[in-house]
Design a protein around this motif. Structure first.
Motif, PDB file in Angstrom:
ATOM      1  N   CYS A 181     -38.382  20.992  14.446  1.00 48.83           N
ATOM      2  CA  CYS A 181     -37.498  19.754  13.862  1.00 48.83           C
ATOM      3  C   CYS A 181     -36.593  18.459  14.658  1.00 48.83           C
ATOM      4  O   CYS A 181     -35.937  18.754  15.320  1.00 48.83           O
ATOM      5  N   VAL A 183     -36.704  33.032   7.377  1.00 43.62           N
ATOM      6  CA  VAL A 183     -36.412  30.980   7.358  1.00 43.62           C
ATOM      7  C   VAL A 183     -35.203  31.912   6.539  1.00 43.62           C
ATOM      8  O   VAL A 183     -34.635  32.356   5.439  1.00 43.62           O
ATOM      9  N   GLY A 190     -30.161  30.004   4.995  1.00 43.33           N
ATOM     10  CA  GLY A 190     -29.781  29.027   5.235  1.00 43.33           C
ATOM     11  C   GLY A 190     -29.772  28.306   6.268  1.00 43.33           C
ATOM     12  O   GLY A 190     -29.563  26.788   5.607  1.00 43.33           O
ATOM     13  N   ASP A 232     -31.341  27.879   8.883  1.00 45.85           N
ATOM     14  CA  ASP A 232     -32.773  26.647   8.988  1.00 45.85           C
ATOM     15  C   ASP A 232     -33.023  25.992   7.265  1.00 45.85           C
ATOM     16  O   ASP A 232     -33.056  24.666   7.855  1.00 45.85           O
ATOM     17  N   LEU A 233     -32.244  26.412   7.225  1.00 54.54           N
ATOM     18  CA  LEU A 233     -33.176  25.321   5.595  1.00 54.54           C
ATOM     19  C   LEU A 233     -32.179  24.006   5.747  1.00 54.54           C
ATOM     20  O   LEU A 233     -32.257  22.907   5.798  1.00 54.54           O
ATOM     21  N   HIS A 234     -30.842  24.108   5.940  1.00 55.86           N
ATOM     22  CA  HIS A 234     -29.304  23.474   6.099  1.00 55.86           C
ATOM     23  C   HIS A 234     -29.642  22.406   6.706  1.00 55.86           C
ATOM     24  O   HIS A 234     -29.449  21.309   7.022  1.00 55.86           O
ATOM     25  N   GLU A 278     -31.998  20.010   6.071  1.00 62.24           N
ATOM     26  CA  GLU A 278     -31.760  18.623   5.226  1.00 62.24           C
ATOM     27  C   GLU A 278     -30.369  18.118   5.950  1.00 62.24           C
ATOM     28  O   GLU A 278     -30.107  17.031   5.399  1.00 62.24           O
ATOM     29  N   PHE A 302     -42.395  24.088   4.059  1.00 61.04           N
ATOM     30  CA  PHE A 302     -40.472  24.651   3.878  1.00 61.04           C
ATOM     31  C   PHE A 302     -39.857  23.799   3.388  1.00 61.04           C
ATOM     32  O   PHE A 302     -38.857  24.430   2.807  1.00 61.04           O
ATOM     33  N   TRP A 307     -38.994  25.407  -1.021  1.00 56.76           N
ATOM     34  CA  TRP A 307     -38.032  26.463   0.156  1.00 56.76           C
ATOM     35  C   TRP A 307     -36.517  25.898  -0.543  1.00 56.76           C
ATOM     36  O   TRP A 307     -35.243  26.931  -0.733  1.00 56.76           O
ATOM     37  N   LEU A 308     -36.719  24.363  -0.318  1.00 56.66           N
ATOM     38  CA  LEU A 308     -34.740  24.649  -0.533  1.00 56.66           C
ATOM     39  C   LEU A 308     -35.131  24.164  -2.160  1.00 56.66           C
ATOM     40  O   LEU A 308     -33.898  23.368  -2.881  1.00 56.66           O
TER      41      LEU A 308
END
Length: 338
Positions: free
Chosen positions: A6, A36, A38, A40-42, A45, A320, A323-324
């Protein structure tokens, strides 16, 4: 070896890296599964605290042990996971048996590069035996351990009402483990798909849709006016965290498992008259990991229930961002490396 980095919020890039050569005291793992979460997702973003770029994400991991690094009782080729919180061992927290909140902690995939790679070197003393679990189940021990630690912080007792705010992957794990502890669980979320999952897959008797119902009135009805004696936030949402102070019984414990960047605000008189307890819960300890592994082996919890999306490593970059989006119904996405 291939890695997925990332490089900035919203930007992934595949890059070739040298396979790591483990230093003394390090084990080498061939990564086979990456859950994966939260975090990773945060991070993707750009809303994750404690984060810098570029960074290789991934700390919910399972794989094959290539080099034991001298770890006693481990053998090459066995299925393993590891505790992804690398502590210093000498600070006040470590000396007091709280390595999960070490003052110099390095969380894999957050402070240091993580497991979205084909091979990863980790401290050998953090290894966990696979205990005959499959790669998918073993990769989900870490997020479940997060929930186990939060519940242990709260000192949950059988029969008491436990309100879990947020039915994402961490919240669902907390719900499942609170059920095992004998609590009367109440799940609160604004996503009806996730609340349905709670009812149909986890057997939760009480669910509340915060976008459609009067939460306080419903909690009073469920608890015969007492309100929950344990409240656990698993949202990491500032508004949800602040709202939940009004859901506490007198004498209740409120545990913050979710994390957000802003301030916490609540009326002191209301908090004070309840003689309430507010605590945070960070990461987990080996005790929590071992508890989760026992629960899985005893068939008290099936982590595979949470996996809704599985993709090969080479497709992760393209999928990826999707998934958000709540519309895609993601509970837990799993990345597979063959």
């Amino acid at each position: 070896m291939k890695s997925l980095i990332c490089i900035a919020p919203g930007q992934f890039e595949y890059r070739d890296k040298e396979q790591p050569q483990p230093a003394p005291g390090q084990a080498l793992i061939r990564i086979r599964r990456i859950g994966v979460c939260g975090t990773d997702l945060h991070a993707f973003e750009g809303t994750q605290p404690f984060f810098t770029y570029p960074r290789i994400l991934g700390h919910e991991l399972a794989g094959e042990l290539v080099d034991t690094g001298g770890a006693v009782g481990f053998e090459k080729g066995e299925t393993v996971s590891f505790i992804p919180y690398f502590n210093c061992g000498t600070c006040i927290a470590c000396r007091n048996g709280k390595p999960n909140c070490c003052t110099n902690i390095k969380v894999c995939g957050v402070h240091v590069d993580g497991g979205m790679v084909e091979y990863l070197a980790v401290p050998a003393d953090k290894l966990l035996h696979g205990e005959e679990l499959g790669f998918d189940a073993l990769a989900l021990v870490e997020p479940l351990a997060i929930g186990a630690h939060g519940l242990r912080r709260a000192g949950v007792e059988a029969g008491e009402f436990v309100l879990v705010v947020g039915a994402g992957p961490i919240g669902l794990g907390i719900i499942a483990l609170a059920n095992i502890a004998g609590a009367q669980v109440i799940a609160l979320d604004v996503n009806e798909h996730r609340l349905s999952f709670c009812r149909n897959k986890l057997g939760v008797q009480y669910t509340i849709n915060g976008a459609q119902e009067d939460v306080v009135a419903r909690l009073q009805a469920i608890t015969n006016g007492d309100m929950p004696t344990v409240v656990v936030d698993a949202t990491g949402n500032g508004k949800a965290i602040n709202n939940a102070f009004q859901y506490m019984a007198h004498g209740a414990r409120y545990v913050l498992v979710g994390l957000q960047k802003g301030d916490i605000s609540f009326p002191h008189p209301e908090f004070h008259k309840r003689e309430a307890t507010l605590m945070s819960s960070r990461n987990a300890t080996r005790e929590d990991f071992e508890h989760v592994i026992r629960c899985i082996r005893n068939q008290q919890i099936d982590p595979l229930t949470f996996i809704t999306h599985t993709v090969p490593f080479k497709a992760t970059k393209d999928q990826f961002a999707g998934w958000l989006d709540p519309a895609n119904g993601v509970i837990k996405a799993m990345v597979a490396i063959d």
